[in-house]
Design a protein around this motif. Sequence first.
Motif, short mmCIF file in Angstrom:
data_model
loop_
_atom_site.label_atom_id
_atom_site.label_comp_id
_atom_site.label_asym_id
_atom_site.label_seq_id
_atom_site.Cartn_x
_atom_site.Cartn_y
_atom_site.Cartn_z
N GLY A 6 -2.23 -5.94 89.68
CA GLY A 6 -2.29 -7.29 90.70
C GLY A 6 -2.22 -6.55 91.90
N GLY B 47 2.90 -7.21 91.05
CA GLY B 47 1.16 -8.85 91.40
C GLY B 47 1.82 -10.05 92.37
N GLN C 206 -5.43 -3.94 87.63
CA GLN C 206 -5.65 -5.09 88.09
C GLN C 206 -5.32 -6.78 86.96
OE1 GLN C 206 -6.15 -3.80 92.41
NE2 GLN C 206 -5.89 -6.11 91.40
N GLU D 206 -5.96 -9.63 87.62
CA GLU D 206 -6.06 -11.44 87.31
C GLU D 206 -6.76 -11.99 86.17
OE1 GLU D 206 -5.63 -8.11 89.48
OE2 GLU D 206 -4.93 -9.07 91.42
#
Length: 258
Positions: free
Chosen positions: A108, A64, A130, A132
């Motif tokens: 990410g 990420g 993902q 985040e």
Amino acid sequence: MPTSLLTEETENGVVVIRLSSDNPLNPLTDELVDALVSALERADADPGVRAVVLTGSAKAFAAGADVKAMVPLGYCDAFQQDYIGRNWDAVRKVRKPIVAAVRGYALGGGCELAMMCDIVLAAESAVFGQPEVALGIVPGAGGTQRLPRAVGKSLAMLMCLTGKSITAAEAQRAGLVAEVVPDDEVVRAAQQTAGAIARHSLPVVMAIKEAVNRSFESSLNEGLLFERRLFHAGFALHDQKEGIAAFTERRSPSFTDR
Ligand code: CAA
């Protein structure tokens, strides 16, 4: 030119760009992304390169964006620097095909980077996610836009809203990944896939990439018209005549990229 953050090796028209920062998780620091963008732009401009393989370390394609670099950032800095957008937009401008070979974490920005590639091959160890939301942030390099296009709304929502990651096999079932192969074979498999592309006429390959990408950005009618125009334009290519002649003469084509 190799940098300490990545390596580039070209063989038979296929360049393998390997993210290899000091941290094997390959956090996508500005320096790493700048080096990647430069390597991709070089590959795109190099007549000796016909397709690209992008890979990371055995532990991670990339874990990420550089979370540590976000600590001092305020809204004005992020907005004025066009943080994340500034360098990532360059990846989707690459016109030659990019095959991602993903081992380990693609989280990410790493998952987003894989999705910017044209074909994703995953090692059995690959993990896509993902996460985040757990950091209190929204995905910033296309996760909320490309993931639903790749896996559908429900799974994309599940991944983005809970941060839950998926395995290589799940990613393949969902359509994010084209093939799953053992870890120690994934880069070679990506080279073979890129090599199979590289044997074809480059202008035709580039036109196909453009047309498939257009399908994500236009209505069906507009996309079909765009495809038809490219199809007709192909009749001006020597390689189109050569490909058809080779088929009718029962021989292999000899493409010249003209
Ligand atoms: N940015 C900066 N540093 C990172 C990082 C990242 N994305 N991921 C890992 N690191 C660092 C860790 O901070 C740690 O550094 P220190 O040794 O200095 O503490 C080092 O790498 C090793 O990490 P871990 O000890 O956590 O390694 P692990 O093997 O136990 O876990 C992991 C691996 C599950 C990938 C875990 O590191 C992790 O969850 N990383 C963060 C993943 C993440 O949240 N990614 C999204 C980032 S935000 C983003 O990408 C926004 C966007 O849309 C563009």
